[in-house]
Design an enzyme around this catalytic site. Structure first.
Site, PDB file in Angstrom:
ATOM      1  N   CYS A 113       0.817  -1.230   0.000  1.00 24.85           N
ATOM      2  CA  CYS A 113       0.000   0.000   0.000  1.00 24.85           C
ATOM      3  C   CYS A 113       0.843   1.270   0.000  1.00 24.85           C
ATOM      4  O   CYS A 113       0.331   2.357  -0.283  1.00 24.85           O
ATOM      5  CB  CYS A 113      -0.939   0.004   1.203  1.00 24.85           C
ATOM      6  SG  CYS A 113      -2.073  -1.375   1.202  1.00 24.85           S
ATOM      7  N   HIS A 249      -3.422   7.282   3.154  1.00 25.39           N
ATOM      8  CA  HIS A 249      -3.813   5.992   2.579  1.00 25.39           C
ATOM      9  C   HIS A 249      -5.199   5.645   3.126  1.00 25.39           C
ATOM     10  O   HIS A 249      -5.473   5.807   4.307  1.00 25.39           O
ATOM     11  CB  HIS A 249      -2.792   4.931   2.982  1.00 25.39           C
ATOM     12  CG  HIS A 249      -3.205   3.550   2.592  1.00 25.39           C
ATOM     13  ND1 HIS A 249      -3.684   3.252   1.337  1.00 25.39           N
ATOM     14  CD2 HIS A 249      -3.221   2.375   3.290  1.00 25.39           C
ATOM     15  CE1 HIS A 249      -3.966   1.961   1.283  1.00 25.39           C
ATOM     16  NE2 HIS A 249      -3.708   1.415   2.451  1.00 25.39           N
ATOM     17  N   ASN A 279     -10.085   0.042   0.163  1.00 25.70           N
ATOM     18  CA  ASN A 279      -8.617   0.088   0.200  1.00 25.70           C
ATOM     19  C   ASN A 279      -8.090  -0.357  -1.164  1.00 25.70           C
ATOM     20  O   ASN A 279      -8.180  -1.533  -1.514  1.00 25.70           O
ATOM     21  CB  ASN A 279      -8.117  -0.838   1.316  1.00 25.70           C
ATOM     22  CG  ASN A 279      -6.601  -0.821   1.450  1.00 25.70           C
ATOM     23  OD1 ASN A 279      -5.899  -0.283   0.592  1.00 25.70           O
ATOM     24  ND2 ASN A 279      -6.105  -1.423   2.513  1.00 25.70           N
TER      25      ASN A 279
END
Ligand code: UT7
Length: 322
Positions: A113, A249, A279
């Site tokens: 990520c 994020h 996500n």
């Protein structure tokens, strides 16, 4: 002093969308649990014929158009991704070919990520040393290809998408500082344990699946992101109240709220897309940034902090004046 300055941004979300109510039909979950525990309400899914390079290409086209540059000017392509189309050629070269440009270096960065923040930091160094005059930096993922749709612990969290930006050198301020970190001792808390050199045959058979120790990841993420954000401000002599925007994020609304609280930043100053995107791993920050810039909230000259955290663990911050 040479700064890397954002000339344009773009994002692409596949048209197929899945709501929490759709997921209720697949696993033992409900909209209320997903919303209160994660903030996610819907996510987009790549079509059967769409790979990471297809999503990245669409986002790149928009960033090029938004920057008003000639695609031939691009002299560096870096993509952050954990879900490449192939083992090789790297996804950066696939996007380069789709764009019809040739010769410039193109490569991918794999940091889960944090992939986009890692890619952006590398591009910033290329620009600062004077070698690069126009960089295309992308974060793109088809995370749903790794999902076990019978595992309610993970299948409700992720989505697909791509974000991109064009960066150029400038004497006006742009990226002020990039800080990256990693700690492999956490490798077993969030992983997809199969790849070309280990258990390759498990991929695609259902034997390999994304594994996450959710609450352990949550605790380390909250602590690490808070520390990283404070460190980024302190190292650059920036007071918390000077910050205009946090572009985090988008893994979990509660993690984002915890970081915002530590920075004493009201949620109105945080770009939130987790409700609409889920996500999307390395794609989440460039997509959120594009949302904030295109809807007019993030204005030229404002101070923006981007921050990422992901499997490895890896993490990173980018402090910039947009
Ligand atoms: O992007 C990279 C970094 N990733 C992250 O930052 C993710 C970090 N972790 C998280 O965001 C959260 O830990 C989750 C959203 C994954 C889970 O939230 P949680 O509050 O930590 O829940 P939990 O895992 O402790 O589970 C609580 C309960 C359990 O039931 P019991 O044991 O208390 O009876 C789970 O079985 O919720 C249950 N549960 C669900 N219930 C309904 C787990 N998933 C679901 C679900 N629907 N989808």
């Amino acid at each position: 002093m040479i700064y890397s300055r954002i000339e344009g941004t773009g994002r692409y979300l596949p048209s197929k969308m899945m709501t929490n109510f759709d997921l209720e039909k697949l696993v033992d979950t409900n909209d209320e649990w997903i919303k209160t525990r994660t903030g996610v309400e819907r996510r987009h899914l790549a079509g059967a014929d769409q790979a990471t390079s297809d999503l990245g290409y669409e986002a790149a086209k928009k960033a090029i158009e938004n920057a008003g540059i000639d695609k031939e000017d691009i002299d560096l392509i870096i993509i952050g991704t954990t879900t490449p189309d192939y083992v090789f050629p790297n996804t950066g070269t696939l996007i380069q070919d789709r764009l019809g440009i040739h010769g410039c270096p193109a490569f991918s960065v794999e940091a889960a990520c944090s992939g986009f923040i890692y890619a952006l930091s590398v591009a910033d160094k290329f620009i600062q040393t004077g070698g690069t005059k126009c960089a295309l930096v992308i974060g793109a993922e088809v995370m749903t290809s790794l999902i076990d749709w019978s595992d309610r612990n993970t299948c409700v969290l992720f989505g697909d998408g791509a974000g991109a930006m064009i960066l150029k050198p400038s004497s006006e301020t742009g990226i002020l500082d990039c800080k990256l970190g990693a700690d492999g001792k956490y490798k077993d808390l969030l992983l997809y344990p199969a790849g070309p050199s280990k258990d390759f045959k498990k991929i695609g058979t259902g034997e390999a699946k994304l594994i996450m120790s959710g609450s352990d990841v949550f605790k380390v993420a909250v602590r690490t992101l808070g520390d990283a954000a404070e460190e980024a401000l302190k190292a650059n002599n920036v007071n918390k109240e000077e910050l205009d925007w946090l572009v985090p994020h988008q893994a979990n609304l509660r993690i984002i709220q915890a970081t915002a609280k530590r920075l004493e930043l009201p949620l109105e100053k945080v770009i939130l897309t987790v409700q609409d995107h889920g996500n999307t791993s390395a794609a989440s920050i460039p997509m959120a940034l594009d949302v904030g810039i295109r809807d007019g909230r993030i204005q030229r000259g404002q101070l923006v902090l981007m921050e990422a955290f992901g499997g490895g663990f890896t993490w990173g911050t980018v402090l910039m004046r947009y």
